[in-house]
Design an enzyme around this catalytic site. Structure first.
Site: not given
Ligand code: GRF
Length: 190
Positions: A13, A102, A104, A174
């Site tokens: 996502s 990255n 997190h 995010e």
């Molecule tokens: C996100 O929460 C990111 O921070 C972590 O993995 C998750 C990935 O979610 N590293 P998506 O696949 O982008 O929905």
């Protein structure tokens, strides 16, 4: 044009959100998505956006050559890890110094490290009765979740929150912050 490669292992996502954010840009685009999981939902999401995806095995990632060839083919300037569940090894780190980042889903240095991924992170945050959580965007080095921090944003965690609710709040952070931070890193470091 600056080209981003997103590495994703699962849902994707964030990859989708980043790709859409830059879709109308003349300066930056998501050129390719690489995954270690051929069944990951990220492939379907990218198909709809006409962005090519490729799957490499764990060995191919650690040995590096075929992955590097693919990154070269797409003239990649920045590698963005968005839910990528593999360690980044020396060949890639050497080829892209300060150009692998990255995200997190917690406030590093808390709740980072080898077993801290996906829902494990949010479960640990709730179990520790934290009052806040958030996101950390950082440069990648040879250790999980240890590179220099570029950006953090926080969200409140209430005593009643479940790990799923914390995950949802973190995902919203995010989506809001990762693309503009990527744009800034590209401006400054590529
Ligand atoms: C996100 O929460 C990111 O921070 C972590 O993995 C998750 C990935 O979610 N590293 P998506 O696949 O982008 O929905």
């Amino acid at each position: 044009m600056k080209n981003i490669a997103v590495f994703a292992s699962g849902s994707g996502s964030n990859a989708e959100n980043i790709a859409k954010y830059f879709a109308d840009s003349n300066d930056i685009k998501v050129a390719v998505v690489l995954s270690n999981n051929r069944n990951a939902k990220v492939h379907e999401r990218m198909r709809k956006l006409n962005i090519p995806t490729f799957t490499f095995s764990r060995d191919e990632f650690s040995e590096g050559n075929s992955v590097l060839a693919k990154l070269k083919e797409y003239n990649i300037d920045l590698i963005v890890l968005a839910g990528y569940m593999n360690k980044i090894t020396a060949p890639l780190l050497n080829a892209y110094p300060q150009r692998i980042i990255n995200i997190h889903p917690a406030l590093l240095p808390k709740f980072g490290g080898k077993k801290m991924y996906g829902m494990h992170v949010h479960e640990a945050v709730v179990a520790a009765r934290e009052k806040e959580s958030g996101i950390t965007i950082h440069f990648v080095n040879e250790n999980y979740d240890e590179g220099a921090i570029i950006f953090q944003a926080t969200c409140p965690v209430s005593p009643k929150d479940t790990p799923e609710q914390v995950a949802q709040k973190v995902h919203q952070l995010e989506y809001a912050h990762f693309p503009p931070v990527i744009a800034k890193v590209i401006q400054k470091h590529t």
